[in-house]
Motif scaffolding. Structure first.
Motif, PDB file in Angstrom:
ATOM      1  N   LEU A  65       0.844  -1.207   0.000  1.00  0.00           N
ATOM      2  CA  LEU A  65       0.000   0.000   0.000  1.00  0.00           C
ATOM      3  C   LEU A  65       0.878   1.256   0.000  1.00  0.00           C
ATOM      4  N   ALA A  66       1.935   1.220   0.835  1.00  0.00           N
ATOM      5  CA  ALA A  66       2.852   2.366   0.901  1.00  0.00           C
ATOM      6  C   ALA A  66       3.612   2.518  -0.424  1.00  0.00           C
ATOM      7  N   GLY A  67       4.004   1.377  -0.992  1.00  0.00           N
ATOM      8  CA  GLY A  67       4.770   1.393  -2.235  1.00  0.00           C
ATOM      9  C   GLY A  67       3.976   1.848  -3.442  1.00  0.00           C
ATOM     10  N   TYR A  68       2.700   1.528  -3.442  1.00  0.00           N
ATOM     11  CA  TYR A  68       1.868   1.863  -4.613  1.00  0.00           C
ATOM     12  C   TYR A  68       0.885   3.000  -4.283  1.00  0.00           C
ATOM     13  N   MET A  69       1.306   3.853  -3.377  1.00  0.00           N
ATOM     14  CA  MET A  69       0.457   4.956  -2.911  1.00  0.00           C
ATOM     15  C   MET A  69      -0.082   5.801  -4.074  1.00  0.00           C
ATOM     16  N   ASN A  70       0.765   5.964  -5.090  1.00  0.00           N
ATOM     17  CA  ASN A  70       0.367   6.836  -6.204  1.00  0.00           C
ATOM     18  C   ASN A  70      -0.401   6.120  -7.311  1.00  0.00           C
ATOM     19  N   ASN A  71      -0.544   4.829  -7.154  1.00  0.00           N
ATOM     20  CA  ASN A  71      -1.256   4.058  -8.176  1.00  0.00           C
ATOM     21  C   ASN A  71      -2.673   3.750  -7.675  1.00  0.00           C
ATOM     22  N   SER A  72      -3.625   4.586  -8.112  1.00  0.00           N
ATOM     23  CA  SER A  72      -4.983   4.449  -7.570  1.00  0.00           C
ATOM     24  C   SER A  72      -5.625   3.117  -7.951  1.00  0.00           C
ATOM     25  N   ALA A  73      -5.276   2.589  -9.127  1.00  0.00           N
ATOM     26  CA  ALA A  73      -5.868   1.319  -9.560  1.00  0.00           C
ATOM     27  C   ALA A  73      -5.459   0.182  -8.617  1.00  0.00           C
ATOM     28  N   ILE A  74      -4.155   0.147  -8.278  1.00  0.00           N
ATOM     29  CA  ILE A  74      -3.661  -0.902  -7.371  1.00  0.00           C
ATOM     30  C   ILE A  74      -4.252  -0.718  -5.969  1.00  0.00           C
TER      31      ILE A  74
END
Lengths: 236, 169
Positions: A65-74
């Motif tokens: 979640l922290a790693g893909y914070m900027n990826n709204s789809a993920i």
């Protein structure tokens, strides 16, 4: 043969037969210590193992979640997964304590069998499904964590993703289910042997509990919908 | 609320004074090495269930219940298979009925009981232990009427089989 000949035969014979088999009090205490230690160790190990696995899943999900914070789809995939995993952890612990309760042998045989049947048909069955899904979430999150922008995602090939996920689910769930089915068959045989028509009351008890199950199914469907929506969004 | 810690010494004393119950159940439901395992398991389950013993029923009745449930359900997962008394255990040098050898006769009785279904085995065991129909019904969870009907059938079967063996020997 006289009327109470069987009782007479039983009493007289047993008195003689067990004369040499006397267990002393120290032996009882020894049995007790050994079994209690072993029993507690097994219970604690199972609970700790299950808790650790689910916690690892939650930590991994949080890291993703922290790693893909900027990826709204993920994020749409990960957030429902996290909620689902926390729910599964709590439900699993509840199932674990229920399991200990149904193994309290001081109840009558009929009640005990009914409780065990209900347990294996309902909470345990639901837990099997949830734990299997949870295992898939763990696998997919491991992939997600290791993978990066340049990597090849299984998720990019929707057919492959569905097949792999379904296969994983069937293998994890199927093996556990096969094991529990064998136990259920024996329990049902016991119960039908106990009293004709008792299965009806057992099923009645299960109907009573159904509404709680529906709540779980509703949550599960909602989260699945989120997941599918997230996957579709990620594919666009 | 503070949970009362069970008195282990008293428990051991009570189990010791009723140890015959455990021996008999083990002989009926397990054989070989499994019998020793069952004995330990019953003692452990009794201890685990001991906090639920309220003292308003007889210790013996409570013990029958826990021990029989353990024998029938608890060891199901371990896939214990009871094949009855071994030839060695049944071995007697003389005709048991002619010599009225109680030990030999009870062994034959065990053999016949071991051929019954688990529930019938439980019912006849409790009957032989001189439990009342009400007690048997309470322990098994079936009605007293059902207990009575089953007992007539089981006793008849046992008498018939023991008589057949007697005439054959």
């Amino acid at each position: 043969m006289k009327k109470d000949e069987l009782i007479h035969m039983w009493q007289e014979g047993n008195d003689r037969m067990f004369m040499d088999e006397l267990t002393d009090k120290d032996m009882i205490t020894k049995y007790l210590s050994e079994k209690t230690l072993k029993g507690n160790r097994n219970i604690n190990f199972n609970l700790i193992f299950y808790g650790a696995l689910q916690l690892a899943n939650i930590i991994l999900l949080s890291m993703n979640l922290a790693g893909y914070m900027n990826n709204s789809a993920i994020m749409w995939i990960l957030i429902p997964q996290l909620i689902f995993t926390i729910g599964t952890l709590v439900f699993g612990i509840d199932v674990f304590y229920k399991f200990r309760e149904i193994n309290n042998y001081s109840d009558s045989l009929q009640n005990l069998i009914q409780k065990q049947l209900w347990f294996y048909r309902k909470p345990y069955e639901l837990w099997l499904i949830l734990a299997s899904i949870s295992a898939i979430i763990l696998i997919s999150n491991l992939n997600l964590y290791v993978d990066n922008d340049k990597g090849s995602y299984v998720i990019n090939n929707i057919t492959m993703f569905v097949v792999v996920t379904l296969m994983a689910f069937l293998i994890i769930y199927g093996t556990q289910k096969a094991r529990s089915l064998l136990g259920l068959r024996k329990l049902k045989a016991y119960l039908s042997d106990l009293q004709q028509g008792v299965l009806d009351s057992s099923e009645g008890m299960e109907r009573f509990k159904k509404r709680y199950l529906w709540l779980w199914v509703a949550v599960f469907l909602l989260l699945t919908a989120f997941l599918i929506f997230g996957i579709l969004a990620a594919l666009k | 609320m503070i949970k009362q810690v069970p008195d282990k010494a008293y428990f051991v004393e009570m189990v010791y004074s009723h140890m015959g119950i455990i021996y008999k159940i083990c002989k009926l439901y397990a054989d070989g090495e499994d019998r020793e395992d069952l004995k330990q398991e019953i003692i452990y389950q009794l201890w685990k269930s001991y906090p639920t013993y309220r003292g308003d029923s007889k210790f013996q009745s409570w013990m029958y219940r826990v021990a029989l449930n353990t024998a029938m359900l608890g060891l199901r997962a371990r896939k214990m298979k009871y094949t009855g008394l071994t030839d060695q255990e049944l071995k007697t040098s003389e005709d048991p009925f002619e010599k009225q050898d109680e030990e030999a006769r009870v062994k034959l009785l065990y053999k016949q009981i071991s051929k019954l279904k688990d529930l019938d085995k439980t019912i006849i065991f409790l009957y032989l232990e001189q439990c009342s129909y009400e007690e048997i019904a309470e322990i098994t969870g079936i009605s007293t009427k059902n207990v009575s009907v089953r007992l007539v059938r089981i006793r008849e079967k046992l008498r018939k089989n023991l008589h057949i063996q007697n005439s054959k020997s």
